[in-house]
Design a protein around this motif. Structure first.
Motif, PDB file in Angstrom:
ATOM      1  N   SER A 224     -22.879 -20.597   1.765  1.00 20.16           N
ATOM      2  CA  SER A 224     -23.818 -21.084   2.766  1.00 20.16           C
ATOM      3  C   SER A 224     -23.024 -21.708   3.898  1.00 20.16           C
ATOM      4  O   SER A 224     -21.946 -22.255   3.675  1.00 20.16           O
ATOM      5  N   THR A 225     -23.578 -21.598   5.102  1.00 20.12           N
ATOM      6  CA  THR A 225     -23.002 -22.236   6.277  1.00 20.12           C
ATOM      7  C   THR A 225     -23.794 -23.520   6.498  1.00 20.12           C
ATOM      8  O   THR A 225     -25.001 -23.470   6.703  1.00 20.12           O
TER       9      THR A 225
ATOM     10  N   PHE B 178     -15.706 -22.332  15.281  1.00 22.67           N
ATOM     11  CA  PHE B 178     -16.494 -23.545  15.025  1.00 22.67           C
ATOM     12  C   PHE B 178     -15.794 -24.703  15.699  1.00 22.67           C
ATOM     13  O   PHE B 178     -14.603 -24.902  15.518  1.00 22.67           O
ATOM     14  N   VAL B 179     -16.494 -25.408  16.505  1.00 25.35           N
ATOM     15  CA  VAL B 179     -15.895 -26.532  17.210  1.00 25.35           C
ATOM     16  C   VAL B 179     -16.803 -27.743  17.081  1.00 25.35           C
ATOM     17  O   VAL B 179     -18.008 -27.654  17.298  1.00 25.35           O
ATOM     18  N   VAL B 180     -16.236 -28.853  16.681  1.00 23.47           N
ATOM     19  CA  VAL B 180     -16.972 -30.129  16.662  1.00 23.47           C
ATOM     20  C   VAL B 180     -16.194 -31.071  17.560  1.00 23.47           C
ATOM     21  O   VAL B 180     -14.979 -31.151  17.434  1.00 23.47           O
TER      22      VAL B 180
ATOM     23  N   GLY C 105     -14.090 -25.741  10.235  1.00 21.68           N
ATOM     24  CA  GLY C 105     -15.435 -25.176  10.333  1.00 21.68           C
ATOM     25  C   GLY C 105     -16.077 -24.922   8.989  1.00 21.68           C
ATOM     26  O   GLY C 105     -15.421 -24.964   7.946  1.00 21.68           O
ATOM     27  N   PRO C 106     -17.369 -24.632   9.009  1.00 17.73           N
ATOM     28  CA  PRO C 106     -18.094 -24.401   7.757  1.00 17.73           C
ATOM     29  C   PRO C 106     -17.751 -23.049   7.139  1.00 17.73           C
ATOM     30  O   PRO C 106     -17.306 -22.142   7.827  1.00 17.73           O
ATOM     31  N   THR C 107     -17.976 -22.914   5.862  1.00 16.72           N
ATOM     32  CA  THR C 107     -17.849 -21.617   5.191  1.00 16.72           C
ATOM     33  C   THR C 107     -18.935 -20.684   5.726  1.00 16.72           C
ATOM     34  O   THR C 107     -20.052 -21.118   6.021  1.00 16.72           O
ATOM     35  N   ASN C 108     -18.602 -19.407   5.853  1.00 20.03           N
ATOM     36  CA  ASN C 108     -19.624 -18.462   6.318  1.00 20.03           C
ATOM     37  C   ASN C 108     -19.410 -17.055   5.772  1.00 20.03           C
ATOM     38  O   ASN C 108     -19.938 -16.098   6.310  1.00 20.03           O
ATOM     39  N   GLU C 109     -18.644 -16.924   4.683  1.00 20.33           N
ATOM     40  CA  GLU C 109     -18.501 -15.583   4.116  1.00 20.33           C
ATOM     41  C   GLU C 109     -19.709 -15.262   3.223  1.00 20.33           C
ATOM     42  O   GLU C 109     -20.478 -16.157   2.863  1.00 20.33           O
TER      43      GLU C 109
END
Ligand code: NAG
Ligand code: NAG
Length: 355
Positions: free
Chosen positions: A228-229, A352-354, A220-224
């Protein structure tokens, strides 16, 4: 980012099963990306280089480039093995990718850059590695379903690197999928691109800078806070609705992301999106605290939020017969005060799921 081991397993299990697709040729202003779906009934994929061109491939399959007299110019294995600072420049002429083998052509990617293209001399990396360079622009290629760029670093504190889902030749005409807000923000952000090509503008050709190019496109993307997400649909290039790598999906593309941030200081969250959503398909709805941002038709949007707690949620599935909908979303998770992240007070929950 806090992500439980279970979430990781879930993501990987789902993704590996469903993320199967093929691209079709995408022609940019001064370059093209060819793949196996461009092989025609004569078992070739023709391309033109009116003034000469450079060619690059991440593939070492049993393919070759031939000229109009069917003379072999180079095999893919030899092209793939060339040194990074020794690209092959083809003479002006018409060429084809030829498939010798019986049966279906193997999967491949060939990036053709016309002589005189912008950033024609940008180096093109065709395998995963940590790249250390003084160059302002680089391009990376893969013949896997995607790639990740992270670990942007180096002595470039005054610059704001940007990542594109297109080659360095197209950066002046295309939108970045990630425009960092500061060098610190770039360092904390990782960008997964579900397509064959990406490039970076580091902002300067002074100093040594780094980026890690790997094949971990499923995490999944970074989100801390501070990062940036970045969420980019498969095939999106940022170069216009007609320049999309088209994919074939069994079960559509699904994204499911949720995270919470809290801090004793104000968080300034900036949401930007560039999107094209097919008619008669559900809009993309992103909930940020009590607001719902709805992406439908096509366009770009930007929204700002300031609060000490942020909740971001979205869940979208591309309909099975929808080959067109595409978007790139960037959410900047920054403290309003700029510095001092107050890490002890941050709570992050991420899914986060793709697929
Ligand atoms: C395949 O080759 C034949 C004979 O050279 C030619 O007439 C035809 O146009 C070719 N087909 C394609 C799709 O290029
Ligand atoms: C390449 O093919 C195009 C048409 O397909 C033709 O107009 C052009 O003259 C050819 N170029 C060369 C160098 O043969």
């Amino acid at each position: 980012m806090t992500m439980t081991p279970m979430t990781h397993r879930l993501v990987l299990a789902i993704c590996l099963c469903f993320l199967a697709f093929s691209e079709a040729r995408v022609t940019f202003d001064a370059s093209e990306v060819l793949d196996q779906s461009d092989i025609n009934e004569n078992n070739t994929a023709p391309f033109e280089c009116p003034n000469g061109c450079r060619v690059y491939t991440p593939t070492s399959a049993t393919l070759k480039i031939v000229d109009e007299e069917w003379t072999v110019v180079i095999s893919f294995a030899d092209l793939n093995a060339r040194a990074i600072d020794n690209p092959l420049e083809l003479e002006p002429g018409n060429y084809s990718v030829a498939n010798d083998a019986l049966g279906d052509p193997p999967e491949f990617i060939l990036y053709v850059v016309q002589k005189g293209a912008d950033n024609y001399n940008a180096k093109v990396y065709t395998s995963a590695q940590t790249i250390s360079t003084n160059d302002r622009y680089i391009t990376v290629l893969t013949d896997l379903p995607g790639m990740r760029l992270n670990g942007i670093g180096g002595d470039i504190k005054d610059y704001k690197p940007a990542v594109y889902a297109a080659g360095a030749d197209s950066e002046n005409k295309c939108k970045p999928v990630f425009q960092s807000r500061s060098f610190d923000n770039a360092q904390r952000t990782s960008v997964a691109i579900l397509g064959p090509i990406a490039s970076i503008d580091f902002g300067t050709d002074k100093y040594t800078h780094f980026v890690t190019f790997n094949y971990d496109y499923l995490t999944g993307p970074t989100n801390e806070l501070g990062s940036s997400t970045v969420v980019v649909t498969p095939g999106y290039t940022g170069c216009g609705n007609d320049k999309v790598f088209t994919k074939e999906y069994d079960n559509g593309f699904k994204i499911d992301t949720e995270y919470k941030l809290s801090s004793d200081k104000e968080i300034a969250l900036t949401f930007t999106a560039d999107y094209s959503i097919a008619a008669d398909t559900p809009p993309v709805e992103i909930t940020i605290n009590d607001d719902v941002i709805r992406l439908e038709d096509s366009g770009s949007t930007e929204r700002d939020f300031v609060a000490t707690e942020m909740w971001v949620f979205f869940d979208w599935t591309r309909a099975a017969d929808d080959k067109k909908s595409n978007f790139a979303i960037q959410i900047d998770n920054l403290l309003k005060s700029g510095t001092g992240l107050g890490l002890a007070h941050i709570v992050v929950i991420a899914v986060f799921v793709v697929r």
